[in-house]
Design a protein around this motif. Structure first.
Motif, PDB file in Angstrom:
ATOM      1  N   PRO A 209       0.806  -1.229   0.000  1.00  0.00           N
ATOM      2  CA  PRO A 209       0.000   0.000   0.000  1.00  0.00           C
ATOM      3  C   PRO A 209       0.842   1.284   0.000  1.00  0.00           C
ATOM      4  N   GLU A 213       0.386   4.100  -2.747  1.00  0.00           N
ATOM      5  CA  GLU A 213      -0.040   5.467  -2.386  1.00  0.00           C
ATOM      6  C   GLU A 213       0.861   6.508  -3.041  1.00  0.00           C
ATOM      7  N   ARG A 216      -0.125   6.766  -6.620  1.00  0.00           N
ATOM      8  CA  ARG A 216      -1.376   7.512  -6.757  1.00  0.00           C
ATOM      9  C   ARG A 216      -1.138   9.027  -6.659  1.00  0.00           C
ATOM     10  N   GLU A 240      -9.709  -8.315  -4.027  1.00  0.00           N
ATOM     11  CA  GLU A 240      -8.780  -7.713  -3.060  1.00  0.00           C
ATOM     12  C   GLU A 240      -7.969  -6.601  -3.718  1.00  0.00           C
ATOM     13  N   ALA A 243     -10.110  -3.589  -4.201  1.00  0.00           N
ATOM     14  CA  ALA A 243     -10.340  -2.913  -2.919  1.00  0.00           C
ATOM     15  C   ALA A 243      -9.119  -2.073  -2.539  1.00  0.00           C
ATOM     16  N   LEU A 244      -7.925  -2.622  -2.738  1.00  0.00           N
ATOM     17  CA  LEU A 244      -6.697  -1.885  -2.432  1.00  0.00           C
ATOM     18  C   LEU A 244      -6.583  -0.643  -3.317  1.00  0.00           C
ATOM     19  N   ARG A 246      -8.944   1.023  -4.820  1.00  0.00           N
ATOM     20  CA  ARG A 246      -9.948   2.015  -4.418  1.00  0.00           C
ATOM     21  C   ARG A 246      -9.558   2.705  -3.125  1.00  0.00           C
ATOM     22  N   ARG A 247      -9.011   1.914  -2.204  1.00  0.00           N
ATOM     23  CA  ARG A 247      -8.627   2.464  -0.896  1.00  0.00           C
ATOM     24  C   ARG A 247      -7.603   3.589  -1.046  1.00  0.00           C
ATOM     25  N   VAL A 248      -6.684   3.459  -2.003  1.00  0.00           N
ATOM     26  CA  VAL A 248      -5.685   4.530  -2.160  1.00  0.00           C
ATOM     27  C   VAL A 248      -6.161   5.599  -3.152  1.00  0.00           C
ATOM     28  N   GLY A 249      -7.365   5.447  -3.688  1.00  0.00           N
ATOM     29  CA  GLY A 249      -7.945   6.532  -4.474  1.00  0.00           C
ATOM     30  C   GLY A 249      -8.040   6.304  -5.974  1.00  0.00           C
ATOM     31  N   THR A 251      -9.673   5.057  -9.414  1.00  0.00           N
ATOM     32  CA  THR A 251     -11.011   4.741  -9.916  1.00  0.00           C
ATOM     33  C   THR A 251     -10.947   4.155 -11.324  1.00  0.00           C
TER      34      THR A 251
END
Ligand SMILES: [Zn+2]
Ligand SMILES: [Zn+2]
Length: 266
Positions: A209, A213, A216, A240, A243-244, A246-249, A251
């Motif tokens: 992650p 990040e 991103r 999974e 989800a990862l 999306r979690r860091v932004g 799309t």
């Protein structure tokens, strides 16, 4: 929900994968993917370099197998790629490979931190005991940064592969990630979310992650890959990975056709 393309899968030509491209394609249709791409291990200039890739003379056969899958499954978009090993000094060879077929993309991967040590090779696990993990990670990220700078690749594969066996340095790796991501952003290539890490000792998607990040933050595009070495692994753990992302932004992910990319939302 639209599943992103799975751009990382192999064929038996690399000598450590099972199932023909047709079987991978069939599995992709079964699980509802609309796009996949083959990216088998590229030949090296010398066929005796190691024993886990296709020979140079098999490159046309590889392309023919992928074309056959394309013809058999017209409802599925199937891209033609290669996972190309980056080693310093191989740039000219990689350029020659690129000129031989109308590839949709090259995934640039670093497996070798020296001419003789492929750090993800389970047969060479003892090498890890002889070295300081941070030294290995540093050498690896220097090469991965060079790979991005070479501009030979559309995608950088499994960006923190050294974690595969769960051996991690105690030092802060962030500076290594930063120089790498800066190079990727400059070169305009994408970083792959590779779910194979979940099936290894590290039990984590490549990249971690923290690295994602940074990507991103620099607006580096992403692709998704299962790194399937068997048909049953196609699209594995994509929920999974999504989800990862999306979690860091994120799309959207990118798709490649003849080395040009467009983005697609997920
Ligand atoms: Zn492989
Ligand atoms: Zn790889």
């Amino acid at each position: 929900m639209q599943l992103p393309a799975d751009y990382h899968m192999h064929t038996p030509l690399c000598r450590h994968a099972a199932g023909e491209p047709l079987d991978y394609a069939r599995r992709a249709v079964e699980i509802g993917l609309t796009e996949i791409g083959f990216s088998d291990h590229s030949p090296m200039e010398r066929d005796d370099f190691d024993d886990w890739r296709m020979a140079d003379r098999q490159l046309d056969e590889y392309v023919a197998k992928v074309r056959f899958a394309q013809q058999t499954f017209p409802q599925l978009t199937i891209r033609l790629g290669l996972e190309v090993d980056y080693l310093p000094g191989q740039e000219e060879w990689i350029r020659q490979l690129a000129a031989r077929h109308p590839w949709d993309y090259f995934i640039g991967s670093v497996h070798y931190v020296s001419d003789s040590w492929d750090i993800d090779n389970p047969g060479k696990l003892s090498e890890w005991k002889k070295r300081d993990p941070f030294e290995v990670w540093s050498a690896y990220f220097v090469r991965l940064t060079q790979a991005a700078n070479s501009r030979l690749f559309q995608i950088i594969g499994h960006a923190d592969l050294p974690k595969k066996f769960g051996i991690r340095p105690v030092e802060d790796c962030r500076p290594l990630y930063e120089s790498f991501i800066n190079a990727v952003a400059q070169a305009g290539c994408a970083v792959e979310l590779n779910t194979a890490g979940l099936r290894k000792d590290c039990r984590e998607i490549y990249p971690c992650p923290e690295l994602l990040e940074l990507a991103r933050l620099k607006q580096v595009p992403i692709t998704f890959g299962s790194d399937a070495h068997a048909p049953g692994e196609v699209g594995l753990n994509f929920s999974e990975a999504l989800a990862l992302a999306r979690r860091v932004g994120y799309t959207e992910s990118c798709r490649f056709h003849r080395r040009h990319y467009e983005s697609r939302g997920f």
